[in-house]
Design a protein around this motif. Sequence first.
Motif, PDB file in Angstrom:
ATOM      1  N   ALA A  51       0.807  -1.223   0.000  1.00  0.00           N
ATOM      2  CA  ALA A  51       0.000   0.000   0.000  1.00  0.00           C
ATOM      3  C   ALA A  51       0.841   1.274   0.000  1.00  0.00           C
ATOM      4  CB  ALA A  51      -0.930   0.001   1.213  1.00  0.00           C
ATOM      5  N   ASN A  52       2.124   1.175   0.345  1.00  0.00           N
ATOM      6  CA  ASN A  52       2.988   2.348   0.373  1.00  0.00           C
ATOM      7  C   ASN A  52       3.796   2.540  -0.905  1.00  0.00           C
ATOM      8  OD1 ASN A  52       2.321   3.469   2.861  1.00  0.00           O
ATOM      9  ND2 ASN A  52       3.610   2.002   3.938  1.00  0.00           N
ATOM     10  N   ILE A  53       3.547   1.702  -1.905  1.00  0.00           N
ATOM     11  CA  ILE A  53       4.258   1.844  -3.177  1.00  0.00           C
ATOM     12  C   ILE A  53       3.229   1.913  -4.298  1.00  0.00           C
ATOM     13  CG2 ILE A  53       5.957   0.881  -4.772  1.00  0.00           C
ATOM     14  CD1 ILE A  53       7.165  -0.644  -2.442  1.00  0.00           C
ATOM     15  N   MET A  54       3.378   2.911  -5.144  1.00  0.00           N
ATOM     16  CA  MET A  54       2.504   3.065  -6.297  1.00  0.00           C
ATOM     17  C   MET A  54       3.345   3.128  -7.560  1.00  0.00           C
ATOM     18  SD  MET A  54       0.254   5.871  -4.391  1.00  0.00           S
ATOM     19  CE  MET A  54       1.629   6.036  -3.255  1.00  0.00           C
ATOM     20  N   LEU A  55       3.065   2.239  -8.469  1.00  0.00           N
ATOM     21  CA  LEU A  55       3.689   2.252  -9.789  1.00  0.00           C
ATOM     22  C   LEU A  55       2.615   2.741 -10.738  1.00  0.00           C
ATOM     23  CD1 LEU A  55       6.075   1.538 -11.661  1.00  0.00           C
ATOM     24  CD2 LEU A  55       5.130  -0.784 -11.792  1.00  0.00           C
ATOM     25  N   VAL A  56       2.868   3.871 -11.370  1.00  0.00           N
ATOM     26  CA  VAL A  56       1.875   4.452 -12.276  1.00  0.00           C
ATOM     27  C   VAL A  56       2.467   4.622 -13.663  1.00  0.00           C
ATOM     28  CG1 VAL A  56       0.629   5.648 -10.420  1.00  0.00           C
ATOM     29  CG2 VAL A  56       2.424   6.861 -11.686  1.00  0.00           C
ATOM     30  N   VAL A  57       1.571   4.685 -14.635  1.00  0.00           N
ATOM     31  CA  VAL A  57       1.984   4.942 -16.011  1.00  0.00           C
ATOM     32  C   VAL A  57       1.227   6.145 -16.546  1.00  0.00           C
ATOM     33  CG1 VAL A  57       2.602   2.542 -16.498  1.00  0.00           C
ATOM     34  CG2 VAL A  57       0.287   3.351 -17.009  1.00  0.00           C
ATOM     35  N   ALA A  58       1.823   6.779 -17.524  1.00  0.00           N
ATOM     36  CA  ALA A  58       1.156   7.797 -18.323  1.00  0.00           C
ATOM     37  C   ALA A  58       0.745   7.107 -19.611  1.00  0.00           C
ATOM     38  CB  ALA A  58       2.101   8.966 -18.608  1.00  0.00           C
ATOM     39  N   GLU A  59      -0.532   7.185 -19.914  1.00  0.00           N
ATOM     40  CA  GLU A  59      -1.062   6.524 -21.101  1.00  0.00           C
ATOM     41  C   GLU A  59      -1.599   7.575 -22.057  1.00  0.00           C
ATOM     42  OE1 GLU A  59      -3.549   2.585 -21.362  1.00  0.00           O
ATOM     43  OE2 GLU A  59      -4.888   4.277 -20.940  1.00  0.00           O
ATOM     44  N   GLU A  60      -1.257   7.414 -23.312  1.00  0.00           N
ATOM     45  CA  GLU A  60      -1.686   8.352 -24.354  1.00  0.00           C
ATOM     46  C   GLU A  60      -2.222   7.534 -25.519  1.00  0.00           C
ATOM     47  OE1 GLU A  60       0.463  12.211 -26.109  1.00  0.00           O
ATOM     48  OE2 GLU A  60       1.464  10.336 -26.658  1.00  0.00           O
ATOM     49  N   ALA A  61      -3.483   7.715 -25.830  1.00  0.00           N
ATOM     50  CA  ALA A  61      -4.122   6.996 -26.937  1.00  0.00           C
ATOM     51  C   ALA A  61      -3.901   5.487 -26.830  1.00  0.00           C
ATOM     52  CB  ALA A  61      -3.624   7.531 -28.283  1.00  0.00           C
ATOM     53  N   GLY A  62      -4.019   4.956 -25.604  1.00  0.00           N
ATOM     54  CA  GLY A  62      -3.872   3.523 -25.396  1.00  0.00           C
ATOM     55  C   GLY A  62      -2.447   3.020 -25.308  1.00  0.00           C
ATOM     56  N   ARG A  63      -1.474   3.899 -25.400  1.00  0.00           N
ATOM     57  CA  ARG A  63      -0.055   3.524 -25.343  1.00  0.00           C
ATOM     58  C   ARG A  63       0.578   4.029 -24.054  1.00  0.00           C
ATOM     59  NH1 ARG A  63       4.700   6.480 -28.659  1.00  0.00           N
ATOM     60  NH2 ARG A  63       6.429   5.350 -27.717  1.00  0.00           N
ATOM     61  N   VAL A  64       1.347   3.188 -23.398  1.00  0.00           N
ATOM     62  CA  VAL A  64       2.095   3.607 -22.215  1.00  0.00           C
ATOM     63  C   VAL A  64       3.294   4.421 -22.694  1.00  0.00           C
ATOM     64  CG1 VAL A  64       3.486   2.807 -20.269  1.00  0.00           C
ATOM     65  CG2 VAL A  64       1.320   1.674 -20.808  1.00  0.00           C
ATOM     66  N   VAL A  65       3.342   5.696 -22.262  1.00  0.00           N
ATOM     67  CA  VAL A  65       4.395   6.602 -22.723  1.00  0.00           C
ATOM     68  C   VAL A  65       5.241   7.164 -21.586  1.00  0.00           C
ATOM     69  CG1 VAL A  65       3.194   7.226 -24.852  1.00  0.00           C
ATOM     70  CG2 VAL A  65       2.794   8.562 -22.761  1.00  0.00           C
ATOM     71  N   GLY A  66       4.942   6.763 -20.355  1.00  0.00           N
ATOM     72  CA  GLY A  66       5.719   7.230 -19.218  1.00  0.00           C
ATOM     73  C   GLY A  66       5.400   6.406 -17.996  1.00  0.00           C
ATOM     74  N   CYS A  67       6.261   6.508 -16.987  1.00  0.00           N
ATOM     75  CA  CYS A  67       6.033   5.773 -15.740  1.00  0.00           C
ATOM     76  C   CYS A  67       6.814   6.431 -14.617  1.00  0.00           C
ATOM     77  CB  CYS A  67       6.440   4.313 -15.877  1.00  0.00           C
ATOM     78  SG  CYS A  67       8.202   4.049 -16.197  1.00  0.00           S
ATOM     79  N   LEU A  68       6.400   6.113 -13.403  1.00  0.00           N
ATOM     80  CA  LEU A  68       7.186   6.413 -12.219  1.00  0.00           C
ATOM     81  C   LEU A  68       6.693   5.551 -11.076  1.00  0.00           C
ATOM     82  CD1 LEU A  68       5.541   8.152  -9.898  1.00  0.00           C
ATOM     83  CD2 LEU A  68       6.269  10.093 -11.209  1.00  0.00           C
ATOM     84  N   GLN A  69       7.545   5.407 -10.090  1.00  0.00           N
ATOM     85  CA  GLN A  69       7.200   4.676  -8.875  1.00  0.00           C
ATOM     86  C   GLN A  69       7.293   5.650  -7.716  1.00  0.00           C
ATOM     87  OE1 GLN A  69       8.709   0.638  -8.331  1.00  0.00           O
ATOM     88  NE2 GLN A  69       9.432   1.255  -6.314  1.00  0.00           N
ATOM     89  N   LEU A  70       6.250   5.677  -6.886  1.00  0.00           N
ATOM     90  CA  LEU A  70       6.211   6.537  -5.716  1.00  0.00           C
ATOM     91  C   LEU A  70       6.154   5.652  -4.475  1.00  0.00           C
ATOM     92  CD1 LEU A  70       5.912   9.432  -4.521  1.00  0.00           C
ATOM     93  CD2 LEU A  70       3.433   9.068  -4.645  1.00  0.00           C
TER      94      LEU A  70
END
Length: 151
Positions: A51-70
């Motif tokens: 619960a203390n880690i979040m892996l997120v992506v940036a999605e553009e038109a159905g494509r993953v174009v970025g990410c980060l882990q918090l």
Amino acid sequence: MSVTIRPARREDVGAIVAMLADDHLGRARERVEEPLPQSYFDAFEAISRDANIMLVVAEEAGRVVGCLQLCILPGLSSQGASRALVEDVRVATDRRSLGIGEQLLQWAIAEARSRRCNLVELMTHQSRTDAQRFYERLGFAKSHFGMVMRF
């Protein structure tokens, strides 16, 4: 195009690993092959359960174009304040300089604030001077000297 920031899903792991491998440092660390090594999926499952880690992506038109882990790190320092650690910020090479990285970082900062962290910290390799300028433009300041021990 609009970018959506959302939690990463198992099917995003390949795109994330490809972005992690897309520079001089990542090429030496990552294994971009088909199929991906199981270790990436095992790590994804461990991250998903924490619960203390979040892996997120940036999605553009159905494509993953970025990410980060918090990572939210509870601590005793600063009167028991939590801190947020941002890791593995990446944007696909062909989508850089379009504000995607800034959107990811602004999401992370807002999430850290909502979780009552007293600071957001990140590390970037000393050779990544473009990244350093980017983080400074967003308000991050150089403060510590990082050290690493690899196994």
